[in-house]
Design a protein around this motif. Structure first.
Motif, short mmCIF file in Angstrom:
data_model
loop_
_atom_site.label_atom_id
_atom_site.label_comp_id
_atom_site.label_asym_id
_atom_site.label_seq_id
_atom_site.Cartn_x
_atom_site.Cartn_y
_atom_site.Cartn_z
N MET A 20 0.82 -1.22 0.00
CA MET A 20 0.00 0.00 0.00
C MET A 20 0.85 1.27 0.00
SD MET A 20 -3.14 -0.52 -0.41
CE MET A 20 -3.99 0.99 0.05
N GLY A 21 1.99 1.23 0.67
CA GLY A 21 2.85 2.40 0.73
C GLY A 21 3.28 2.87 -0.64
N HIS A 22 3.41 1.92 -1.57
CA HIS A 22 3.79 2.26 -2.93
C HIS A 22 2.57 2.48 -3.83
CE1 HIS A 22 8.14 1.40 -2.43
NE2 HIS A 22 7.69 0.62 -1.48
N LEU A 23 1.53 1.69 -3.57
CA LEU A 23 0.33 1.79 -4.42
C LEU A 23 -0.40 3.12 -4.22
CD1 LEU A 23 -1.64 0.51 -6.43
CD2 LEU A 23 -2.79 -0.63 -4.51
N THR A 24 -0.57 3.53 -2.97
CA THR A 24 -1.36 4.73 -2.66
C THR A 24 -0.91 5.97 -3.43
OG1 THR A 24 -1.95 3.84 -0.51
CG2 THR A 24 -2.14 6.21 -0.76
N PRO A 25 0.37 6.34 -3.41
CA PRO A 25 0.76 7.54 -4.16
C PRO A 25 0.56 7.39 -5.68
CG PRO A 25 2.70 6.47 -3.18
CD PRO A 25 1.50 5.80 -2.61
N PHE A 26 0.67 6.15 -6.19
CA PHE A 26 0.42 5.96 -7.63
C PHE A 26 -1.05 6.20 -7.97
CE2 PHE A 26 3.95 4.65 -10.28
CZ PHE A 26 4.96 4.53 -9.35
N LEU A 27 -1.94 5.71 -7.11
CA LEU A 27 -3.36 5.92 -7.36
C LEU A 27 -3.69 7.41 -7.29
CD1 LEU A 27 -4.91 2.95 -5.30
CD2 LEU A 27 -4.58 3.09 -7.78
N ARG A 28 -3.11 8.09 -6.32
CA ARG A 28 -3.39 9.53 -6.18
C ARG A 28 -2.84 10.31 -7.36
NH1 ARG A 28 -2.05 9.85 0.30
NH2 ARG A 28 -3.93 8.74 0.91
N LEU A 29 -1.65 9.91 -7.83
CA LEU A 29 -1.09 10.59 -8.99
C LEU A 29 -1.98 10.37 -10.22
CD1 LEU A 29 1.09 12.18 -10.46
CD2 LEU A 29 2.42 10.07 -10.66
N ALA A 30 -2.46 9.13 -10.38
CA ALA A 30 -3.34 8.83 -11.52
C ALA A 30 -4.58 9.72 -11.47
CB ALA A 30 -3.72 7.35 -11.51
N ALA A 31 -5.16 9.85 -10.27
CA ALA A 31 -6.37 10.67 -10.12
C ALA A 31 -6.07 12.13 -10.46
CB ALA A 31 -6.89 10.55 -8.69
N LEU A 32 -4.90 12.57 -10.06
CA LEU A 32 -4.51 13.96 -10.31
C LEU A 32 -4.31 14.20 -11.82
CD1 LEU A 32 -3.85 16.29 -8.40
CD2 LEU A 32 -1.46 15.59 -8.42
N LEU A 33 -3.74 13.20 -12.50
CA LEU A 33 -3.49 13.35 -13.94
C LEU A 33 -4.78 13.37 -14.75
CD1 LEU A 33 -0.31 11.08 -14.35
CD2 LEU A 33 -0.40 13.58 -14.41
N VAL A 34 -5.72 12.49 -14.41
CA VAL A 34 -6.98 12.51 -15.19
C VAL A 34 -7.74 13.81 -14.95
CG1 VAL A 34 -7.40 10.06 -15.54
CG2 VAL A 34 -8.26 11.14 -13.49
N ALA A 35 -7.60 14.37 -13.76
CA ALA A 35 -8.26 15.64 -13.50
C ALA A 35 -7.68 16.75 -14.39
CB ALA A 35 -8.11 16.01 -12.03
N ARG A 36 -6.49 16.51 -14.92
CA ARG A 36 -5.87 17.49 -15.82
C ARG A 36 -5.88 17.01 -17.27
NH1 ARG A 36 -1.33 20.68 -13.53
NH2 ARG A 36 -1.78 21.00 -11.35
N ASN A 37 -6.84 16.19 -17.58
CA ASN A 37 -7.04 15.74 -18.96
C ASN A 37 -5.92 14.90 -19.56
OD1 ASN A 37 -9.58 16.95 -19.20
ND2 ASN A 37 -8.59 18.94 -19.58
N VAL A 38 -5.15 14.26 -18.70
CA VAL A 38 -4.15 13.33 -19.21
C VAL A 38 -4.82 11.97 -19.31
CG1 VAL A 38 -1.95 12.17 -18.70
CG2 VAL A 38 -2.24 14.60 -18.18
N GLN A 39 -4.55 11.25 -20.42
CA GLN A 39 -5.06 9.87 -20.52
C GLN A 39 -4.17 8.98 -19.70
OE1 GLN A 39 -6.14 7.82 -24.18
NE2 GLN A 39 -5.82 9.77 -25.24
N VAL A 40 -4.76 8.16 -18.87
CA VAL A 40 -3.96 7.33 -17.97
C VAL A 40 -4.27 5.85 -18.16
CG1 VAL A 40 -3.46 6.78 -15.55
CG2 VAL A 40 -3.81 9.17 -16.24
#
Ligand SMILES: *[C@@H]1O[C@H](CO)[C@@H](O)[C@H](O)[C@H]1NC(C)=O
Length: 460
Positions: A20-40
């Protein structure tokens, strides 16, 4: 950054490692990128180690249907390390030759690939071969990164062997940190997972297109400066602070927190040692005594196994019937992975007794909750030191690493009272919360860093 310019939008693939320590920041980054119209496209190593990871993934994909999930089926291999998560990281690495066909089948073609730092030595040669820009997400602190980047040089010069515990580690003329903060495995003579990773992955990370780190400039100004000014490495890859990576909406469950709702604002201490650390049974009992004696209200996450799939032992068996009854009068006990976001975001919560895993530190900063640091292993003393210096919390250094000593209940109680009763600490933590929100808000340092990266990816 919008489609109206006629440019194609960036398409970025993310690959986390294990735990989880590694997964959590990746999920949050993915969420942040889609909010900025990046395809993930989110690549998930399959199977996962823990139930918690697979549950987090299914909740995540259900709430972000626009994110493409791609399962990365790992080769079956024999287990060779006692740590299931380290084992899994090795497994992902040894399956990495299966990545090129997976990556090239993605449409539209990728603008960038973001991997965990623990996978760098296996993944970067692959992306280099197909000329795909490869970024690394560093899931610990920038201060830890100074050690990570300089470790091959330090290990090669044997300088670590000669230092006393209290001596400060220097690279060229730069002071990194006292030896006492360094994760113990990095100081061992024998080979181990962390040492191997710090040797191999560190070397490869320097060949990456850049390092993203879940921290923010005002929180770790000094360490970020040392890296980007070339004091740690002569030619470092660009290091971009993009944190704190904000929790996404579905990290909050609709958990019944009626008990918490009934407590006065800022009165509750949240006690958790993270998704991986299990305290020894006698230490769990002393902590229970400490919590009761402190007089504080608390929410306590108790864990006595490292992997949740094996969590079967009843809590009462661990702490005893009598203690259990007294605890139930003052607090709420949760024995499993809780949605930390539910708790830290709750107005009743005013303190966090934490192991100082980096995600927990960033979450405490995000919510302005003061920390009583009790680092257990790995990078946690480095992180606790940051927490103390910046004024987000206090740390009792004499408590040592996990299992070094049995900290008794009376002392724990005293430290809890001092932390929860410290008004200046409360105010400092709220100031840090403001800084954190500014960093990721429009025009803030982390916002700018991410905007520049996306701008580059849009042109690739
Ligand atoms: C509160 O915490 C700070 C550390 O940020 C410490 O310097 C100070 O002495 C503490 N105050 C009290 C009253 O304990």
């Amino acid at each position: 950054m919008s489609a109206s310019g006629g440019r194609k939008l960036a398409h970025v693939a993310l690959l986390p490692s294990a735990g989880m320590g590694h997964l959590t920041p990746f999920l949050r980054l993915a969420a942040l990128l889609v909010a900025r119209n990046v395809q993930v496209t989110f690549i998930t190593p399959h199977p996962t180690v823990s139930l918690t990871e697979s549950q987090a993934l299914s909740t995540f994909f259900a709430s972000f249907p626009q994110i493409k999930q791609k399962q990365f089926h790992l080769l079956p291999v024999e287990k060779n390390s006692f740590d299931p998560f380290f084992n899994h990281i090795e497994l992902i690495k040894s399956s990495s030759h299966l990545l090129p066909p997976l990556l090239s089948a993605l449409t539209p073609s990728l603008s960038a690939f973001i991997t965990d730092m623990t996978l760098a030595s296996a993944v970067i040669p692959i992306t280099q071969a197909i000329s795909l820009p490869n970024y690394v997400l560093f899931t610990s602190s920038a201060k830890m990164m100074t050690l990570f980047l300089s470790y091959p040089t330090l290990a090669g010069s044997r300088v670590l062997d000669d230092l006393e515990e209290t001596d400060v580690i220097k690279i060229r003329n730069l002071e990194l940190m006292p030896k006492s903060l360094v994760p113990p495995p990095l100081l061992q003579k024998s080979d181990n997972f962390l040492k191997k990773s710090f040797m191999e992955d560190s070397g490869k990370v320097t060949e990456s297109s850049g390092i993203l780190v879940n921290t923010f400039v005002s929180f770790e100004f000094e360490s970020l400066g040392k890296i980007n000014d070339g004091e740690v490495l002569e030619r470092p890859p660009a290091v971009v602070a993009i944190g704190p990576l904000p929790p996404y909406a579905s990290e909050k469950s609709r958990l019944q927190l009626a008990w918490l709702d009934d407590q006065p604002a800022g009165s509750v201490l949240y006690v958790s040692f993270g998704s991986r650390t299990a305290l020894a049974r006698d230490q769990i009992r002393e902590l229970g005594v400490g919590l009761i004696t402190s007089g504080s209200r608390f929410v306590w996450v108790v864990k006595n196994n490292i992997v949740d799939k094996e969590d079967s032992q009843e809590l009462e068996e661990v702490i005893g019937h009598e203690l259990m009854e007294r605890i139930n009068e003052k607090g709420l006990i949760v024995k499993s992975w809780v949605h930390q976001e539910d708790i830290l975001s709750h107005p009743a919560v005013g303190g966090f007794l934490s192991h100082c895993g980096w995600n927990s530190v960033m979450e405490a900063a995000w919510h302005g909750v003061r920390i009583l640091a009790w680092p257990q292993n790995g990078d946690q003393k480095v992180n606790a030191d940051i927490v103390e210096r910046i004024g987000l919390g206090t740390w009792v250094r004499s408590w040592g690493w996990s299992g070094e000593m049995l900290v008794n209940g009376a002392e724990i109680a005293e430290r809890i009272r001092a932390c929860m009763g410290n008004e200046s600490l409360r105010i400092q933590a709220l100031g840090i919360k403001e800084d954190a929100r500014k960093a990721v808000g429009f025009g803030g340092s982390s916002d700018k860093g991410l905007t520049e990266l996306i701008g580059m990816w849009n042109q690739f």
